[in-house]
Design an enzyme around this catalytic site. Structure first.
Site, mmCIF file in Angstrom:
data_model
loop_
_atom_site.group_PDB
_atom_site.id
_atom_site.type_symbol
_atom_site.label_atom_id
_atom_site.label_comp_id
_atom_site.label_asym_id
_atom_site.label_seq_id
_atom_site.Cartn_x
_atom_site.Cartn_y
_atom_site.Cartn_z
ATOM 1 N N MET A 1 -11.192 -5.940 5.309
ATOM 2 C CA MET A 1 -10.369 -5.038 6.130
ATOM 3 C C MET A 1 -10.082 -5.727 7.456
ATOM 4 S SD MET A 1 -9.878 -2.440 4.249
ATOM 5 C CE MET A 1 -8.854 -1.642 5.495
ATOM 6 N N HIS B 1 -8.393 1.120 -3.952
ATOM 7 C CA HIS B 1 -9.288 0.886 -2.809
ATOM 8 C C HIS B 1 -9.923 2.225 -2.449
ATOM 9 C CE1 HIS B 1 -9.351 -0.177 1.807
ATOM 10 N NE2 HIS B 1 -10.570 -0.059 1.304
ATOM 11 N N MET C 1 -8.607 8.147 -0.047
ATOM 12 C CA MET C 1 -9.398 8.552 1.125
ATOM 13 C C MET C 1 -9.863 9.989 0.972
ATOM 14 S SD MET C 1 -7.097 7.031 4.215
ATOM 15 C CE MET C 1 -6.391 5.385 4.150
ATOM 16 N N ASP D 1 -6.377 -6.643 4.135
ATOM 17 C CA ASP D 1 -5.778 -5.309 4.183
ATOM 18 C C ASP D 1 -5.767 -4.784 5.611
ATOM 19 O OD1 ASP D 1 -4.922 -2.714 3.710
ATOM 20 O OD2 ASP D 1 -6.652 -2.138 2.494
ATOM 21 N N SER E 1 0.846 -1.193 0.000
ATOM 22 C CA SER E 1 0.000 0.000 0.000
ATOM 23 C C SER E 1 0.881 1.243 0.000
ATOM 24 C CB SER E 1 -0.892 0.025 1.235
ATOM 25 O OG SER E 1 -1.396 1.342 1.399
ATOM 26 N N HIS F 1 -1.195 -1.224 -4.350
ATOM 27 C CA HIS F 1 -2.462 -0.951 -3.665
ATOM 28 C C HIS F 1 -2.559 0.552 -3.394
ATOM 29 C CE1 HIS F 1 -5.910 -2.084 -1.104
ATOM 30 N NE2 HIS F 1 -5.478 -1.180 -0.244
#
Ligand code: DX5
Ligand code: ZN
Length: 217
Positions: A139, A67, A38, A177, A9, A34
């Site tokens: 998650m 994501h 947000m 994740d 990530s 990844h």
């Protein structure tokens, strides 16, 4: 068991040199990038958006796994697809009853799609859309920040999703994740996850290649 893929990530990367960071992932054996998007509303943090994906697309041929931790993901999926995302995952908690429509919208752009659930959302909430998905993302921390501790109760959900996916006549990845380390990855893989996100474990490692290898082994 399918080949396990490692998806570092970039939330834990140095944002001031993201192109080089992503090139280093490829050079050190990562399989997927990844991208944690947000919006400061769905989660209590703000990262990056469409333009980052568009620019990273020019720097790497690794799949970009986007994501989306944003409200109203349906407003943005077409632009993420056009920017070069290979897979777009959206949260049940953001889409609720529209999850199926949003997954179909992603598919209509020609990009792979996935459903995500938070640690406290039961697998039943997405059971009916799993056959539509290319990936299910579980998650194992509450989304928003890297470097949190893996929530052990999620281990059972990995087994549940793996059982559903194996009963279907389709290749569907099970991605985990949050809080993955060299110490817990074996149990996570044994439970049935085959795509492993790791942010701080990879980016804070003294030797990224050795860390990616040990997560994969
Ligand atoms: C959390 C993000 C994760 C996070 C993982 O909201 O979705 O992808 O970056 O970071 P680590 O591996 O440090 O828990
Ligand atoms: Zn993520």
């Amino acid at each position: 068991m399918k080949q396990v893929k490692i998806a570092p990530s970039i939330l834990s990367a140095d944002f001031s040199k993201m192109g080089e960071e992503v090139e280093s992932l490829k050079a050190n054996g990562a399989d997927i990038v990844h991208c944690d998007v947000m919006d400061g509303v769905f989660v209590n943090n703000i990262t990056f958006g469409i333009k980052m994906v568009e620019d990273l697309r020019k720097r790497t041929d690794l799949p970009l796994d986007c994501h989306l931790m944003i409200v109203h993901p349906e407003k943005y999926v077409e632009r993420f697809a056009k920017a070069g995302a290979d897979i777009i995952t959206v949260h049940y908690e953001a889409c609720q009853d529209n999850l199926k429509e949003v997954l179909e919208l992603i598919q209509s752009t020609g990009v792979k799609c996935g459903a995500v659930i938070n640690p406290d959302t039961p697998v039943e909430k997405i059971a009916d859309v799993i056959p539509l998905c290319d990936m299910v993302l579980l998650m194992s921390v509450f989304p928003g920040f890297g470097g949190q501790k893996f929530i052990p109760e999620v281990m059972d959900k990995i087994r549940q999703v793996r059982a559903i996916v194996d009963s279907l006549d389709k290749e569907i990845d099970v991605e985990i994740d949050g809080g993955v380390t060299a110490d817990n990855v074996a149990e996570i893989k044994a439970a049935g996850a085959n795509v492993i996100v790791a942010g701080s474990a990879v980016f804070k490692a003294a030797d990224r290649r050795a860390m990616i290898e040990s997560l994969k082994a």
